[in-house]
Design a protein around this motif. Structure first.
Motif, PDB file in Angstrom:
ATOM      1  N   LEU A  37       0.918  -1.081  -0.211  1.00  0.00           N
ATOM      2  CA  LEU A  37      -0.100   0.060  -0.041  1.00  0.00           C
ATOM      3  C   LEU A  37       0.975   1.099   0.015  1.00  0.00           C
ATOM      4  O   LEU A  37       0.535   2.276  -0.652  1.00  0.00           O
ATOM      5  CB  LEU A  37      -1.123  -0.167   1.237  1.00  0.00           C
ATOM      6  N   LEU A  38       1.823   1.159   0.863  1.00  0.00           N
ATOM      7  CA  LEU A  38       2.781   2.233   0.866  1.00  0.00           C
ATOM      8  C   LEU A  38       3.387   2.560  -0.769  1.00  0.00           C
ATOM      9  O   LEU A  38       3.512   3.580  -1.107  1.00  0.00           O
ATOM     10  CB  LEU A  38       4.013   2.046   2.007  1.00  0.00           C
ATOM     11  N   GLY A  39       4.075   1.522  -1.107  1.00  0.00           N
ATOM     12  CA  GLY A  39       4.426   1.598  -2.584  1.00  0.00           C
ATOM     13  C   GLY A  39       3.513   1.976  -3.544  1.00  0.00           C
ATOM     14  O   GLY A  39       3.757   3.023  -4.349  1.00  0.00           O
ATOM     15  N   GLN A  40       2.266   1.787  -3.489  1.00  0.00           N
ATOM     16  CA  GLN A  40       1.319   2.240  -4.359  1.00  0.00           C
ATOM     17  C   GLN A  40       0.969   3.866  -4.048  1.00  0.00           C
ATOM     18  O   GLN A  40       0.993   4.363  -5.072  1.00  0.00           O
ATOM     19  CB  GLN A  40      -0.016   1.586  -4.087  1.00  0.00           C
ATOM     20  N   HIS A  41       0.987   4.328  -2.728  1.00  0.00           N
ATOM     21  CA  HIS A  41       0.843   5.765  -2.701  1.00  0.00           C
ATOM     22  C   HIS A  41       2.015   6.254  -2.991  1.00  0.00           C
ATOM     23  O   HIS A  41       2.062   7.494  -3.836  1.00  0.00           O
ATOM     24  CB  HIS A  41       0.740   5.977  -1.153  1.00  0.00           C
ATOM     25  N   ALA A  42       3.397   5.703  -2.680  1.00  0.00           N
ATOM     26  CA  ALA A  42       4.398   6.674  -3.045  1.00  0.00           C
ATOM     27  C   ALA A  42       4.715   6.653  -4.645  1.00  0.00           C
ATOM     28  O   ALA A  42       4.959   8.039  -5.032  1.00  0.00           O
ATOM     29  CB  ALA A  42       5.463   5.810  -2.399  1.00  0.00           C
ATOM     30  N   SER A  43       4.307   5.725  -5.304  1.00  0.00           N
ATOM     31  CA  SER A  43       4.361   5.812  -6.786  1.00  0.00           C
ATOM     32  C   SER A  43       3.465   6.735  -7.298  1.00  0.00           C
ATOM     33  O   SER A  43       3.579   7.410  -8.319  1.00  0.00           O
ATOM     34  CB  SER A  43       4.045   4.342  -7.265  1.00  0.00           C
ATOM     35  N   ALA A  44       2.197   6.764  -6.680  1.00  0.00           N
ATOM     36  CA  ALA A  44       1.131   7.623  -7.287  1.00  0.00           C
ATOM     37  C   ALA A  44       1.461   9.172  -6.997  1.00  0.00           C
ATOM     38  O   ALA A  44       1.262   9.973  -7.759  1.00  0.00           O
ATOM     39  CB  ALA A  44       0.072   7.345  -6.705  1.00  0.00           C
ATOM     40  N   THR A  45       2.300   9.345  -5.972  1.00  0.00           N
ATOM     41  CA  THR A  45       2.664  10.694  -5.529  1.00  0.00           C
ATOM     42  C   THR A  45       3.596  11.532  -6.460  1.00  0.00           C
ATOM     43  O   THR A  45       3.788  12.662  -6.777  1.00  0.00           O
ATOM     44  CB  THR A  45       3.332  11.045  -4.193  1.00  0.00           C
TER      45      THR A  45
END
Length: 176
Positions: free
Chosen positions: A32-40
């Motif tokens: 989930l953190l990776g998804q958020h970080a990539s989306a930012t």
């Protein structure tokens, strides 16, 4: 066999670094953190078109909710991580902690992943670099060179004050 160095190595490693900061200790949380970080990444564009600006606002709103949840969870645990130390220190509000985390991830995750990707690709494709990284000093020099290629500030917006003639044509005044 080819390997996408960015998505298979660099981005997971950058996520792991920030998982330590955000007290994320399980695989689902890291994903989930990776998804958020990539989306930012979308928020790094200093001169977005209207659609991209809207997308950045949506992504950052969702990320803000995620960070508020991380802060709330960290307050319930003993201070054993950087995030735990921040929330238990008492000098910062929860919003201030979340804002610090947001700046850290938005400004740090993508540049870290990009530098690691470039370093790995250079090491894998340049025999001299492959030899260089075998020593601590050589590896340090290579990483420093990669940081010159990939500044931690990935965008620099400049506007031409005057028309500038270059070999391929003219850059109009006021253009980016």
């Amino acid at each position: 066999t080819s390997v996408d160095v960015a998505t298979r190595l660099s981005e997971p490693l950058a996520t792991e670094v920030f998982a330590g900061l955000l007290d994320v200790d399980d695989d689902a949380g890291r994903a989930l953190l990776g998804q958020h970080a990539s989306a930012t990444r979308v928020a790094l564009n200093p001169v977005p078109d209207p659609q991209t600006a809207f997308q950045a606002r949506v992504v950052m709103t969702q990320f803000g909710v995620y960070l508020a949840e991380r802060v709330a969870q960290a307050k319930e645990r003993p201070p054993t991580t950087p995030l735990g130390d921040l929330v238990h220190d008492g000098r910062l509000t929860d919003d201030e902690v979340a804002n610090i985390l947001s700046l850290s991830v938005v400004g740090g995750w993508a540049p870290l992943a990009d530098v690691m990707t470039s370093t790995l690709l250079v090491t894998l494709t340049d025999p001299a670099a492959a030899v260089q990284v075998k020593t601590s000093e050589g590896a340090s020099m290579l990483v420093e060179e990669m940081l010159r290629w990939h500044s931690p500030i990935p965008f620099v917006a400049r506007r031409s004050n005057d028309a500038v003639v270059v070999p391929s044509g003219t850059i109009p005044a006021g253009s980016m």
